[in-house]
Scaffold this motif. Structure first.
Motif, PDB file in Angstrom:
ATOM      1  N   ASP A 332       0.810  -1.223   0.000  1.00  0.00           N
ATOM      2  CA  ASP A 332       0.000   0.000   0.000  1.00  0.00           C
ATOM      3  C   ASP A 332       0.839   1.267   0.000  1.00  0.00           C
ATOM      4  OD1 ASP A 332      -2.426  -1.225  -0.186  1.00  0.00           O
ATOM      5  OD2 ASP A 332      -3.033  -0.910   1.897  1.00  0.00           O
ATOM      6  N   LYS A 333       2.107   1.164  -0.379  1.00  0.00           N
ATOM      7  CA  LYS A 333       2.958   2.352  -0.395  1.00  0.00           C
ATOM      8  C   LYS A 333       2.927   3.078  -1.741  1.00  0.00           C
ATOM      9  CE  LYS A 333       6.293   0.706   3.060  1.00  0.00           C
ATOM     10  NZ  LYS A 333       7.719   0.344   3.317  1.00  0.00           N
ATOM     11  N   ARG A 334       2.643   2.345  -2.802  1.00  0.00           N
ATOM     12  CA  ARG A 334       2.693   2.927  -4.144  1.00  0.00           C
ATOM     13  C   ARG A 334       1.493   2.487  -4.970  1.00  0.00           C
ATOM     14  NH1 ARG A 334       7.704   1.426  -2.581  1.00  0.00           N
ATOM     15  NH2 ARG A 334       9.347   3.018  -2.661  1.00  0.00           N
ATOM     16  N   MET A 335       1.264   3.257  -6.007  1.00  0.00           N
ATOM     17  CA  MET A 335       0.174   2.953  -6.925  1.00  0.00           C
ATOM     18  C   MET A 335       0.658   3.181  -8.351  1.00  0.00           C
ATOM     19  SD  MET A 335      -3.533   4.868  -7.144  1.00  0.00           S
ATOM     20  CE  MET A 335      -2.862   6.431  -7.727  1.00  0.00           C
ATOM     21  N   ALA A 336       0.492   2.178  -9.200  1.00  0.00           N
ATOM     22  CA  ALA A 336       0.752   2.344 -10.624  1.00  0.00           C
ATOM     23  C   ALA A 336      -0.587   2.601 -11.314  1.00  0.00           C
ATOM     24  CB  ALA A 336       1.416   1.102 -11.199  1.00  0.00           C
ATOM     25  N   PHE A 337      -0.597   3.505 -12.278  1.00  0.00           N
ATOM     26  CA  PHE A 337      -1.846   3.767 -12.991  1.00  0.00           C
ATOM     27  C   PHE A 337      -1.552   4.190 -14.427  1.00  0.00           C
ATOM     28  CE2 PHE A 337      -0.730   7.831 -10.996  1.00  0.00           C
ATOM     29  CZ  PHE A 337      -0.904   8.739 -12.027  1.00  0.00           C
ATOM     30  N   TYR A 338      -2.555   3.966 -15.290  1.00  0.00           N
ATOM     31  CA  TYR A 338      -2.475   4.413 -16.672  1.00  0.00           C
ATOM     32  C   TYR A 338      -3.299   5.674 -16.854  1.00  0.00           C
ATOM     33  CZ  TYR A 338      -0.161   0.143 -18.205  1.00  0.00           C
ATOM     34  OH  TYR A 338       0.741  -0.863 -18.388  1.00  0.00           O
ATOM     35  N   HIS A 339      -2.774   6.565 -17.697  1.00  0.00           N
ATOM     36  CA  HIS A 339      -3.453   7.812 -18.017  1.00  0.00           C
ATOM     37  C   HIS A 339      -3.550   7.909 -19.536  1.00  0.00           C
ATOM     38  CE1 HIS A 339      -3.769  12.221 -18.737  1.00  0.00           C
ATOM     39  NE2 HIS A 339      -4.515  12.176 -17.660  1.00  0.00           N
ATOM     40  N   ASN A 340      -4.757   8.228 -20.036  1.00  0.00           N
ATOM     41  CA  ASN A 340      -5.023   8.205 -21.463  1.00  0.00           C
ATOM     42  C   ASN A 340      -5.840   9.421 -21.841  1.00  0.00           C
ATOM     43  OD1 ASN A 340      -7.050   7.544 -23.730  1.00  0.00           O
ATOM     44  ND2 ASN A 340      -5.616   5.856 -23.935  1.00  0.00           N
ATOM     45  N   GLY A 341      -5.552   9.996 -23.009  1.00  0.00           N
ATOM     46  CA  GLY A 341      -6.327  11.120 -23.520  1.00  0.00           C
ATOM     47  C   GLY A 341      -6.624  10.921 -24.990  1.00  0.00           C
ATOM     48  N   ASP A 342      -7.464  11.777 -25.555  1.00  0.00           N
ATOM     49  CA  ASP A 342      -7.798  11.645 -26.971  1.00  0.00           C
ATOM     50  C   ASP A 342      -6.551  11.756 -27.849  1.00  0.00           C
ATOM     51  OD1 ASP A 342     -10.491  11.407 -26.386  1.00  0.00           O
ATOM     52  OD2 ASP A 342     -10.869  13.550 -26.561  1.00  0.00           O
ATOM     53  N   ARG A 343      -5.622  12.607 -27.451  1.00  0.00           N
ATOM     54  CA  ARG A 343      -4.408  12.819 -28.247  1.00  0.00           C
ATOM     55  C   ARG A 343      -3.179  12.181 -27.608  1.00  0.00           C
ATOM     56  NH1 ARG A 343      -3.856  19.007 -29.009  1.00  0.00           N
ATOM     57  NH2 ARG A 343      -4.512  18.987 -26.835  1.00  0.00           N
ATOM     58  N   SER A 344      -3.411  11.388 -26.580  1.00  0.00           N
ATOM     59  CA  SER A 344      -2.290  10.771 -25.867  1.00  0.00           C
ATOM     60  C   SER A 344      -2.591   9.311 -25.583  1.00  0.00           C
ATOM     61  CB  SER A 344      -2.022  11.504 -24.549  1.00  0.00           C
ATOM     62  OG  SER A 344      -1.070  10.804 -23.768  1.00  0.00           O
ATOM     63  N   PRO A 345      -1.788   8.371 -26.116  1.00  0.00           N
ATOM     64  CA  PRO A 345      -1.985   6.957 -25.784  1.00  0.00           C
ATOM     65  C   PRO A 345      -1.744   6.726 -24.296  1.00  0.00           C
ATOM     66  CG  PRO A 345      -0.374   7.246 -27.560  1.00  0.00           C
ATOM     67  CD  PRO A 345      -0.623   8.583 -26.971  1.00  0.00           C
ATOM     68  N   SER A 346      -2.137   5.563 -23.807  1.00  0.00           N
ATOM     69  CA  SER A 346      -1.960   5.243 -22.390  1.00  0.00           C
ATOM     70  C   SER A 346      -0.493   5.291 -22.002  1.00  0.00           C
ATOM     71  CB  SER A 346      -2.525   3.852 -22.097  1.00  0.00           C
ATOM     72  OG  SER A 346      -3.931   3.848 -22.193  1.00  0.00           O
ATOM     73  N   ASN A 347      -0.218   6.001 -20.914  1.00  0.00           N
ATOM     74  CA  ASN A 347       1.122   6.034 -20.330  1.00  0.00           C
ATOM     75  C   ASN A 347       1.046   5.570 -18.883  1.00  0.00           C
ATOM     76  OD1 ASN A 347       3.319   7.138 -22.130  1.00  0.00           O
ATOM     77  ND2 ASN A 347       1.703   8.649 -22.496  1.00  0.00           N
ATOM     78  N   LEU A 348       2.130   4.938 -18.437  1.00  0.00           N
ATOM     79  CA  LEU A 348       2.179   4.371 -17.093  1.00  0.00           C
ATOM     80  C   LEU A 348       2.854   5.339 -16.123  1.00  0.00           C
ATOM     81  CD1 LEU A 348       1.635   1.864 -15.313  1.00  0.00           C
ATOM     82  CD2 LEU A 348       3.897   1.027 -15.980  1.00  0.00           C
ATOM     83  N   TYR A 349       2.229   5.531 -14.975  1.00  0.00           N
ATOM     84  CA  TYR A 349       2.747   6.388 -13.911  1.00  0.00           C
ATOM     85  C   TYR A 349       2.852   5.583 -12.621  1.00  0.00           C
ATOM     86  CZ  TYR A 349       1.456  10.499 -16.774  1.00  0.00           C
ATOM     87  OH  TYR A 349       1.337  11.452 -17.765  1.00  0.00           O
TER      88      TYR A 349
END
Length: 641
Positions: A332-349
């Motif tokens: 529970d120390k970290r969280m990975a997530f994907y972020h996606n937009g109309d002009r941006s493919p999914s990126n991992l954070y």
């Protein structure tokens, strides 16, 4: 064809908690310079990513990437850096599943040429791979880790091709024990952390589902949700303490909400609501956080709940777009997530809960492409022939104006019951970049807009939902920047069927059609569904029609039996190994339409199934698609003197 998902399309009523403080999508700004056009190779140079699993020391994230041209397993440092390949397949797509919780082994899955007969593999740190589910003609799926990390669960249909049995595999020896033999056509949902409970869903129709709870020690199976009428109950997850089952339901509502069933007392209570469909809810393994996803008008809204504090977690502001998936580390120390937009493919954070620091790990958009040359999508609505409001996702090229009108395409999603959503699509952006207006229609029967809208197409396929597509053409023609004489229709899977149906049943409406592995003969498709769809067969028959009892109706809505009416150019794309829409569906419609003397192009991909998983094939498919549209839709007829 994509069977309606009883796990994804879930409904909710009114918010009990506020949504996360995320950046609102930015409105597309007018382009002050000519928009640059890019090749299909440049668009396909974009990298697709999927999945996330933290290493035991939480210094790396395991994920899937098609950077090599086909999906393989990779790791990335949580601080950022170069990806390291763990598998090197050049023929079959390989998808990472999970790190082992206490060592460097990983689990991954792989099929053969897109046939969807996935096996589960383990990879050891020395690079050796072992198939944990060997055998012919079987499909296997990972089903989660035990609460103490000593074992993992696997579903396989090796005993009976129709149903998936649940096994427990020892994490050290891989020795397995049968947990539940599935003879009733249940769909697995979750195992409690203590291993004492298993939740199953039972599908009756797309609008009527039940939850059954299995006691592993006593072998008692209990029906938790007896009810009258069409009500959806979908088990989602157990809490980490193994005291309650969380589930989704639309009982008494247009939309599903999150509810809880206490294992000791049988008490049921609502937990979380929203004004739209709740798609899922899940706990982090340690239990500090619960994540809920909401389908809000074609985009994903994520809520991360701090369980101890009893309130949603405020996340940092991000660029335009949506957080789409979240994976919390075992500590529970970290969280990975994907972020996606109309002009941006999914990126991992990766987000550190303690320091509040967010680190972007990937940059997946092709280096050759300037995002400013791409377009933001807009949610638009029109009234259909009977007054029903139809939601759509509209992509407008920068170069389209009232004085330079553009050709347009009605894009129909898969399903039945899928949804065209906001977010990055390289294929659609490629077409828009080359001057095509695209309207992604969510015809009646689409997910995400309430159960009345979702059920409005039942056994009406080829009729009312198709008329929505005809009205979509009229809507496009009303836009000042669209050339009303140059509008086509295209779609994949069920959308491919709708394309063929539009050309056959409304032959004068659209100028061209693009069918990507679409159904042409419903009787054959419904009889030839993969054996592992047996648990959903009744629901599919209720949705489309029963081929043993409704042959005449299915013939009436199947384009193959009306192919002589098709008089407009047609492009058909088909994967040779497709287990859902088999190759004869495309072979026969192509042969029939060619007899009409109209242009027909047919492209078969020998190493693909139901969809494209290899970049080289995407390049060919989308270049053929644009070439076809440029020739038969964009090009204006020569003037007659």
């Amino acid at each position: 064809m994509q069977l309606r998902s009883t796990l994804v399309r879930v409904l909710a009523a009114a918010a009990l908690v506020p949504t996360l403080a995320l950046a609102a999508p930015k409105t597309a700004q007018p382009v002050t310079r000519p928009s640059k056009q890019y090749t299909v190779e440049q668009f396909m140079a974009t990298t697709k990513l999927a999945g996330a699993s933290f290493s035991p020391d939480e210094k790396r994230v395991l994920l899937s990437s098609n950077e090599s041209g086909i999906f393989n397993a990779y790791t990335l440092p949580v601080t950022g850096g170069k990806a390291k390949a763990l598998t090197w397949s050049k023929t079959d797509s390989t998808y990472a599943v999970s790190f082992f919780p206490k060592d460097e082994r990983i689990l991954f899955t792989r099929d053969q040429g897109g046939n969807e007969a996935n096996h589960l593999f383990v990879r050891t740190p020395d690079g050796k791979e072992r198939d944990l589910t060997p055998g012919e003609k079987l499909k296997a799926m990972f089903a989660g880790w035990s609460g103490d990390d000593s074992a993992f669960y696997v579903l396989t249909n090796e005993r009976d091709a129709r149903f998936f049995d649940l096994y427990r595999h020892d994490a050290k020896t891989y020795a397995r024990t049968l947990v539940y033999q599935n003879d009733a056509g249940f769909n697995f949902a979750a195992v409690s952390h203590d291993g004492k409970w298993v939740a199953f869903n039972k599908t009756r129709t797309n609008h009527d589902t039940d939850i059954h709870l299995y006691n592993v020690e006593t072998k008692e199976l209990k029906h938790l949700t007896p009810h009258q009428g069409d009500v959806r109950f979908q088990a989602s997850t157990f809490d980490p303490a193994s005291t309650a089952l969380y589930f989704l339901t639309d009982e008494g509502s247009e939309f599903t909400r999150v509810a809880r069933y206490e294992l000791a007392t049988g008490k049921r209570e609502d937990v979380e609501r929203a004004d739209w469909d709740v798609m899922y809810t899940s706990f982090s393994r340690k239990g500090g956080y619960r994540v809920t996803a909401i389908n809000e008008d074609g985009r994903t809204v994520i809520r991360v709940h701090d369980v101890k504090a009893g309130k949603p977690l405020a996340l940092p502001q991000l660029p335009a777009g949506d957080i789409t998936t979240v994976h919390v580390s075992n500590t529970d120390k970290r969280m990975a997530f994907y972020h996606n937009g109309d002009r941006s493919p999914s990126n991992l954070y990766v987000y550190d809960f303690g320091t509040k620091k967010v680190t972007r790990l990937t940059d997946t958009l092709s280096r050759d492409i300037d995002a400013e040359d791409l377009v933001e999508a807009e949610v638009v609505r029109f009234k259909s022939f009977d007054g029903m409001e139809i939601p759509n996702i509209l992509f407008k090229p920068h170069q389209a104006t009232a004085t330079a009108k553009a050709p347009a395409i009605v894009w129909v999603h898969g399903g039945p019951g899928g949804q065209t959503r906001k977010g990055y699509s390289p294929m659609l952006q490629y077409l828009v970049n080359h001057g095509y207006v695209v309207l992604g229609i969510n015809n009646r029967g689409s997910s995400g807009y309430g159960k009345s809208f979702y059920s409005a197409d039942d056994q009406k396929h080829g009729r009312e939902p198709l008329l929505d597509c005809v009205e979509a053409k009229k809507y496009l023609a009303s836009l000042p920047y669209v050339d009303a004489e140059r509008i086509g229709i295209a779609g994949g899977s069920y959308g491919g069927y709708m394309t063929l149906a539009a050309l056959a049943f409304h032959p004068d409406v659209f100028k061209v059609g693009v069918d990507i592995f679409g159904v042409s003969n419903w009787m054959r498709t419904l009889k030839s569904i993969p054996p592992w769809w047996e648990a959903q067969r009744e629901a599919l028959y209720k949705e489309m029609g029963d081929p043993t009892k409704q042959e005449q109706m299915l013939r009436e809505i199947s384009p193959l039996f009306h192919a002589e009416k098709i008089n407009k150019p047609l492009l058909v794309l088909q994967g040779a190994n497709d287990p859902r829409v088999i190759k004869p569906e495309s072979d026969e419609i192509v042969e029939a339409v060619k007899k009409n003397g109209v242009p027909v192009e047919y492209v078969i991909f020998p190493d693909e199934g139901h969809g494209f998983t290899k970049k080289k094939n995407e390049v060919e498919a989308y270049s053929r698609m644009r070439g076809f549209l440029d020739t038969h839709l964009k090009a204006r007829p020569a003037a007659v003197n």
